[in-house]
Design an enzyme around this catalytic site. Structure first.
Site, PDB file in Angstrom:
ATOM      1  N   LYS A   1      25.674   6.605  20.241  1.00 57.73           N
ATOM      2  CA  LYS A   1      24.399   6.165  19.060  1.00 57.73           C
ATOM      3  C   LYS A   1      24.087   4.712  19.007  1.00 57.73           C
ATOM      4  CE  LYS A   1      24.955   8.279  15.159  1.00 57.73           C
ATOM      5  NZ  LYS A   1      25.848   8.651  14.296  1.00 57.73           N
TER       6      LYS A   1
ATOM      7  N   ARG B   1      27.450   4.107  10.089  1.00 61.18           N
ATOM      8  CA  ARG B   1      27.232   5.380  10.979  1.00 61.18           C
ATOM      9  C   ARG B   1      28.538   5.215  12.030  1.00 61.18           C
ATOM     10  NH1 ARG B   1      21.247   5.600  12.887  1.00 61.18           N
ATOM     11  NH2 ARG B   1      21.658   7.675  13.261  1.00 61.18           N
TER      12      ARG B   1
ATOM     13  N   GLY C   1      28.510  16.154  13.852  1.00 64.85           N
ATOM     14  CA  GLY C   1      29.034  16.372  12.558  1.00 64.85           C
ATOM     15  C   GLY C   1      30.258  15.878  12.413  1.00 64.85           C
TER      16      GLY C   1
ATOM     17  N   MET D   1      31.931  13.097  12.597  1.00 67.90           N
ATOM     18  CA  MET D   1      32.169  11.597  11.839  1.00 67.90           C
ATOM     19  C   MET D   1      30.938  11.690  10.843  1.00 67.90           C
ATOM     20  SD  MET D   1      34.379  10.225  13.706  1.00 67.90           S
ATOM     21  CE  MET D   1      34.837  10.536  15.162  1.00 67.90           C
TER      22      MET D   1
ATOM     23  N   ARG E   1      19.205  10.941  21.745  1.00 68.94           N
ATOM     24  CA  ARG E   1      20.416  11.358  22.450  1.00 68.94           C
ATOM     25  C   ARG E   1      19.779  12.674  23.254  1.00 68.94           C
ATOM     26  NH1 ARG E   1      23.948  13.439  17.631  1.00 68.94           N
ATOM     27  NH2 ARG E   1      22.558  15.057  16.954  1.00 68.94           N
TER      28      ARG E   1
ATOM     29  N   HIS F   1      23.356  22.692  11.570  1.00 69.42           N
ATOM     30  CA  HIS F   1      24.681  22.707  12.343  1.00 69.42           C
ATOM     31  C   HIS F   1      24.867  24.025  12.911  1.00 69.42           C
ATOM     32  CE1 HIS F   1      29.024  23.430  12.355  1.00 69.42           C
ATOM     33  NE2 HIS F   1      28.887  22.145  12.723  1.00 69.42           N
TER      34      HIS F   1
ATOM     35  N   SER G   1      43.032  34.434  53.563  1.00 68.58           N
ATOM     36  CA  SER G   1      42.211  34.520  52.203  1.00 68.58           C
ATOM     37  C   SER G   1      43.323  33.987  51.339  1.00 68.58           C
ATOM     38  CB  SER G   1      41.825  35.782  51.675  1.00 68.58           C
ATOM     39  OG  SER G   1      41.096  35.684  50.467  1.00 68.58           O
TER      40      SER G   1
ATOM     41  N   CYS H   1      40.332  33.979  46.982  1.00 65.87           N
ATOM     42  CA  CYS H   1      39.832  35.197  46.354  1.00 65.87           C
ATOM     43  C   CYS H   1      40.494  35.300  44.878  1.00 65.87           C
ATOM     44  CB  CYS H   1      39.849  36.334  47.374  1.00 65.87           C
ATOM     45  SG  CYS H   1      41.725  36.845  47.374  1.00 65.87           S
TER      46      CYS H   1
ATOM     47  N   TYR I   1      34.601  30.115  52.343  1.00 63.16           N
ATOM     48  CA  TYR I   1      33.943  30.768  51.373  1.00 63.16           C
ATOM     49  C   TYR I   1      34.639  30.843  50.195  1.00 63.16           C
ATOM     50  CZ  TYR I   1      37.470  34.602  52.232  1.00 63.16           C
ATOM     51  OH  TYR I   1      38.460  35.391  52.390  1.00 63.16           O
TER      52      TYR I   1
HETATM   53  P1  ADP Z   1      25.307  11.964  12.762  1.00 62.07           P
HETATM   54  O1  ADP Z   1      26.255  11.270  13.560  1.00 62.07           O
HETATM   55  O2  ADP Z   1      25.720  12.996  11.993  1.00 62.07           O
HETATM   56  O3  ADP Z   1      24.185  12.119  13.559  1.00 62.07           O
HETATM   57  P2  ADP Z   1      23.754   9.904  11.683  1.00 62.07           P
HETATM   58  O4  ADP Z   1      24.578   8.620  11.685  1.00 62.07           O
HETATM   59  O5  ADP Z   1      22.746   9.827  12.494  1.00 62.07           O
HETATM   60  O6  ADP Z   1      24.949  10.983  11.604  1.00 62.07           O
HETATM   61  O7  ADP Z   1      23.554   9.960  10.072  1.00 62.07           O
HETATM   62  C1  ADP Z   1      23.049  11.171   9.407  1.00 62.07           C
HETATM   63  C2  ADP Z   1      21.736  10.748   9.089  1.00 62.07           C
HETATM   64  O8  ADP Z   1      21.570   9.536   8.008  1.00 62.07           O
HETATM   65  C3  ADP Z   1      20.608  10.365   9.972  1.00 62.07           C
HETATM   66  O9  ADP Z   1      20.073  11.775  10.479  1.00 62.07           O
HETATM   67  C4  ADP Z   1      19.519   9.964   9.076  1.00 62.07           C
HETATM   68  O10 ADP Z   1      18.689  10.706   8.615  1.00 62.07           O
HETATM   69  C5  ADP Z   1      20.358   9.142   8.266  1.00 62.07           C
HETATM   70  N1  ADP Z   1      20.438   7.646   8.323  1.00 62.07           N
HETATM   71  C6  ADP Z   1      21.330   7.258   9.091  1.00 62.07           C
HETATM   72  N2  ADP Z   1      21.080   5.872   9.316  1.00 62.07           N
HETATM   73  C7  ADP Z   1      20.027   5.599   8.395  1.00 62.07           C
HETATM   74  C8  ADP Z   1      19.150   4.339   8.158  1.00 62.07           C
HETATM   75  N3  ADP Z   1      19.405   3.325   8.651  1.00 62.07           N
HETATM   76  N4  ADP Z   1      17.976   4.522   7.472  1.00 62.07           N
HETATM   77  C9  ADP Z   1      17.826   5.853   6.771  1.00 62.07           C
HETATM   78  N5  ADP Z   1      18.499   6.817   7.132  1.00 62.07           N
HETATM   79  C10 ADP Z   1      19.725   6.983   8.087  1.00 62.07           C
HETATM   80 MG    MG Z   2      22.243  11.691  13.784  1.00 58.01          MG
HETATM   81 MG    MG Z   3      26.263  14.123  10.390  1.00 57.31          MG
END
Ligand code: ADP
Ligand code: MG
Ligand code: MG
Length: 859
Positions: free
Chosen positions: A11, A81, A90, A92, A323, A439, A748, A815, A835
């Site tokens: 990220k 984050r 999901g 973290m 990503r 999810h 084989s 095989c 093969y």
């Molecule tokens: P994940 O690892 O689950 O993708 P994120 O770090 O992307 O988690 O955070 C989840 C959500 O939080 C993001 O999809 C975004 O909508 C919101 N978010 C994260 N950082 C910011 C930010 N700087 N400003 C506004 N919303 C944020």
């Molecule tokens: Mg995200």
């Molecule tokens: Mg999340």
């Protein structure tokens, strides 16, 4: 940039990259994965300089956002984050709006009261959930109750006062649950949140995800601290997620969803049903145009489809994440072809883009168009394929049922990371809520499982273990069928049909064929399998097991009579009947393979596998053989072995009961004569002798085969060619391969048995300890799935080299089950085998993997 992902996590690296590409992202900084590693290496202590570094980084963010962390009048608010090297959906958790407290909220409320209290509520909720580990379901109760009291349904309907009250009660609840309050001091909040991210690297669900996906513990996670962009500010704000192409079909068109006046994961959590991204065009035309441009820019930089997150604050578009996106295999194939045409990627790259294991689903059954179906409900089709199973609501219970060999469909309101275990074992997944990016949809696509989400007509009742839809009640244990291709949920069990070949995939496979050096054969025992194998592109049959031909109902008895015959002449009488049957099988297989090589293995398993077990069966056979029940029991007892895997089997049978092998060879020779007389196709039969460990064994059986052939040739006056080779499935055979190769025309490697005999592990008994071996990392991979390169692989190399030294044109292949495993195929390609042979359904997988093996080497 090289090295960024390792240091900043996925990220963080991509946020930095987007900034470099000139996109607007909220200013922030990343605490590197090195800190996480340090943290775990030093008894959960941080490096000394961390505090100071965070302070100075915050100062820089304050400067660029013209606000101050903790300031009452003009506060800087943060998002904390997590982000590992590879995305762990999901796993973290994120804390938003960090930096708020009572005082700041009151001040903010003076200008936008709803926004202030909504944001504060969110902060307290996330902080309590993620950092203080308060039970989420308990926290949820507060908002639900407020809604109920006021007769409200959607979050949007709550007024500023409602949010204020919700926050007040939430704070009390948090105290009740955790014994303390969410800290008021923003700096305390920040340090605690950072610590929680590092600690979340070692939660059970993160560990499980890493194990399932082979992600090393040592990588660690980074922490991204970023200023906030507020999608919940007002009606000119929104929060959204998208894909630069359609992740389900591959169509080259921006795809996604957004919610006005929303924040964070509102879009994917299924709180409200989000709007399709096309509506962004009307509501936020400027942002939509910008998003299209950014999409193209991201694709041309990353050379792949991107999964993006964005937020619109007061009409201004902020990018929050990019990503490489997960996709269905159908979409992956289409995108690879499209991107090659668009000159975004090369042909080689297009081939490398498709994960070999995933394409098996192309050959997965569908419900077809012929049968009438009563559609119960319709949801969003998010991951294609047809699935049938018993309804189950609890992921843990799903696991239990599957262990009992019951097929299940997991039905949930929505799924969360805690459900992954249950999802992994289910045939398919059905949820009442959520959109294309929820999810459930994301995970199911990754797993290649049929999935339907957002089936809103369905009301799930976990307590009663049932769901209702349009007046119909479906209970736990009822069978349903779901079609992930069109979103149909059908009551009962719909029969499935096999799919037609896909032109797009075939193109990728052709490119792989051009690159590969390995031939791909199939293990096929019946004419039907042979036909299928050819359809999937098999270039021959690498293993035709003759014993399977005896297991059919009418045949097993003849075979049993043969084994239990008193003496040679009695055995020969039954064998006469068997020859006729086997000849028919071989004829059909030779015809189905139309001149492609066919390797037939003579009888291999220990005889007792064929013996009757039930008294009623024994009685019937004793009557047919006209001997007493008791005597027959004694004979069966006499054939019992303590360790049959290492017992009376393979070529040892041919040596002790030559008449059995003679009969089989006669059936082969006669079939060859028939087919070549009838069709004039040139045939390439190869006869393979199992379980050889010593060249003298080979010679005895070879002489036997030659004798039968020359006799048949004389009788039928037809010239038929054949080759004789051997399986190498005992360590000794690999070691004396030079001597064996002087006599044998091909090898084989039977890697199933070679793995058992090299490791001294019986595959059938490995279940007791192998899982623990994998968990404790004694083995990196299951040696029965991927070749144990250090041991078994070394024997393969030795066997191949010693064999080829004595016979330059010795054909060498494998095989075992490994013949369809991509990493084992890569190994075989590198070692220079001729093969691999695998089950018919794995043939396309093997073609792709074999092509990739060469292309990877080129890279
Ligand atoms: P994940 O690892 O689950 O993708 P994120 O770090 O992307 O988690 O955070 C989840 C959500 O939080 C993001 O999809 C975004 O909508 C919101 N978010 C994260 N950082 C910011 C930010 N700087 N400003 C506004 N919303 C944020
Ligand atoms: Mg995200
Ligand atoms: Mg999340």
């Amino acid at each position: 940039m090289p090295g960024w992902k390792e240091l900043l996590g996925g990220k963080g690296a991509n946020l930095a990259q987007m900034a470099r590409l000139g996109m607007l992202i909220p200013p922030g900084f990343t605490i590197s994965t090195e800190v996480c590693t340090y943290f775990y290496q030093h008894n959960q202590k941080y490096p000394k300089e961390l505090n100071f570094q965070i302070k100075s980084a915050i100062a820089m963010v304050e400067k660029s956002r013209k606000s101050k962390f903790g300031d009452v009048k003009n506060p800087l608010l943060l998002s904390v984050r997590s982000g590992a090297r590879v995305s762990m959906p999901g796993m973290m958790d994120t804390v938003l709006n960090l930096g708020m407290n009572d005082e700041i909220t009151k001040e903010l409320a003076k200008t936008n009261s709803r926004f202030a209290w909504n944001s504060y509520w969110r902060f307290i909720f996330m902080f309590a959930d993620v950092v203080m580990e308060a039970e989420k379901a308990e926290l949820d109760k507060i908002l639900n109750l407020i809604k109920k009291e006021n007769g409200l349904i959607q979050d949007l309907e709550l007024s500023a006062e409602d949010w204020k009250e919700t926050t007040r009660r939430l704070k009390i609840k948090v105290k009740e649950l955790t014994g303390r309050e969410v800290p008021q001091n923003p700096w305390d909040q920040l340090l605690e949140a950072v610590g929680a991210v590092f600690k979340s690297w070692n939660t059970q669900r993160a560990i499980t995800y890493r194990r399932l996906n082979k992600i090393p513990e040592s990588w660690g996670t980074a922490v991204n601290v970023q200023s906030m962009a507020f999608g919940n500010l007002n009606d000119d704000s929104a929060s959204g997620v998208g894909f630069t192409r359609n992740p389900s079909t591959g169509e080259n068109k921006l795809f996604g969803e957004f919610l006005q006046k929303a924040q964070g994961e509102d879009v994917v959590a299924g709180i409200r049903t989000p709007n399709p991204i096309s509506e962004l065009k009307e509501r936020f035309p400027k942002c939509f145009k910008e998003l299209l441009l950014i999409s193209k820019k991201l694709e041309s930089y990353f050379k792949d489809m991107q999964d993006i997150e964005f937020t619109i604050e007061n009409g201004k578009l902020w990018m929050l994440q990019t990503r490489t996106g997960k996709r269905t295999v159908q979409a992956a194939v289409k995108m690879a072809l499209d991107m090659e045409r668009e000159k975004l990627i090369s042909k080689d790259e297009a081939v490398l883009r498709i994960s070999p294991n995933s394409i098996e689903s192309f050959f997965r059954p569908s419900f077809g168009t012929k049968v009438k179906k009563e559609v119960l409900a319709k949801g969003l089709a998010t991951s294609p394929g047809a699935a049938v199973g018993e309804v189950v609501f609890d992921p843990k219970e799903a696991e239990k049922l599957v262990e009992e060999d019951i097929k299940v469909i997991l039905v949930r309101d929505e799924t969360s990371p805690d459900d992954i275990h249950g999802m992994a074992v289910s045939e398919g997944i059905l949820t009442a809520r959520g959109g294309m990016t929820s999810h459930a949809a994301l995970v199911a696509r990754g797993m290649g499982k049929p999935c339907i989400v957002g089936c809103e007509a369905m009301k799930v009742d976990y307590k009663k273990e049932q769901f209702s839809v349009g007046g119909k009640i479906v209970k736990k244990g009822d069978k349903i069928s779901i079609d992930g291709t069109n979103g149909n949920v059908i009551f009962g069990e719909v029969p499935t049909v096999l799919p037609e070949a896909s032109g797009d995939l075939e193109k990728i496979l052709k490119w792989a064929d051009e690159a590969r050096t390995l031939k791909v054969y199939a293990n096929a025992d019946t004419p039907l399998q042979a036909e299928q194998a050819r359809k999937f592109g098999a270039e021959g049959i690498g293993l035709c097991r003759t014993e399977h031909m005896f297991f059919e109902k009418d045949r097993i008895e003849i075979f049993q009579q043969m084994i239990l015959g008193k003496d040679k002449s009695e055995r020969e009488r039954s064998l006469e009947k068997i020859i006729v049957l086997q000849k028919g099988d071989f004829t059909e297989i030779f015809e189905a393979m139309r001149g492609l090589p066919v390797i037939i293995r003579l009888l291999d398993p220990p005889l007792h596998e064929f013996l009757p077990k039930k008294d009623t069966d024994i009685k019937r056979i004793s009557q047919k053989l006209s001997i007493s029940f008791e005597e027959l029991k004694v004979r069966i007892e006499g054939l019992r072995e303590l360790n049959p895997m290492l017992g009376h089997r393979g070529c040892r049978l041919g040596i002790t009961f030559p008449e059995i092998y003679q009969a089989q060879v006669r059936a082969i020779a006669e079939a060859l004569c028939d087919v070549s007389q009838k069709s004039r196709i040139k045939l390439f039969p190869k006869i393979m002798i199992p379980l050889v460990m010593e060249v003298e064994e080979f010679k005895i059986i070879r002489d036997l085969i030659d004798e039968v052939f020359s006799e048949v040739r004389k009788n039928r006056k037809i010239k038929i060619n054949y080759k004789i080779g051997t399986m190498i499935e005992l360590p000794r055979a690999a070691i004396v391969a030079g001597e064996i190769a002087k006599e044998a025309e091909f090898f084989s490697f039977g890697t199933n048995d070679l793995t058992q005999t090299t490791l001294g592990i019986s595959r059938d008994d490995a279940g007791r300890f192998l899982p623990l071996y994998l968990e404790k990392k004694i083995f990196k991979d299951d040696p029965f799935v991927s070749i144990d390169e250090k041991g078994v692989g070394e024997l393969i190399k030795i066997g191949k080299e010693r064999g080829r030294a004595k016979r330059k044109d010795l054909e060498v292949g494998i095989c075992g089950e490994h013949g369809g495993d991509p990493s084992s195929i890569e190994f075989c390609s590198k070692v220079g085998l001729n093969y691999v042979s695998c089950s018919p359904f794995r043939v396309p997988v093997a073609r792709l993997a074999a092509g990739q093996a060469v292309l990877k080497g080129k890279k």
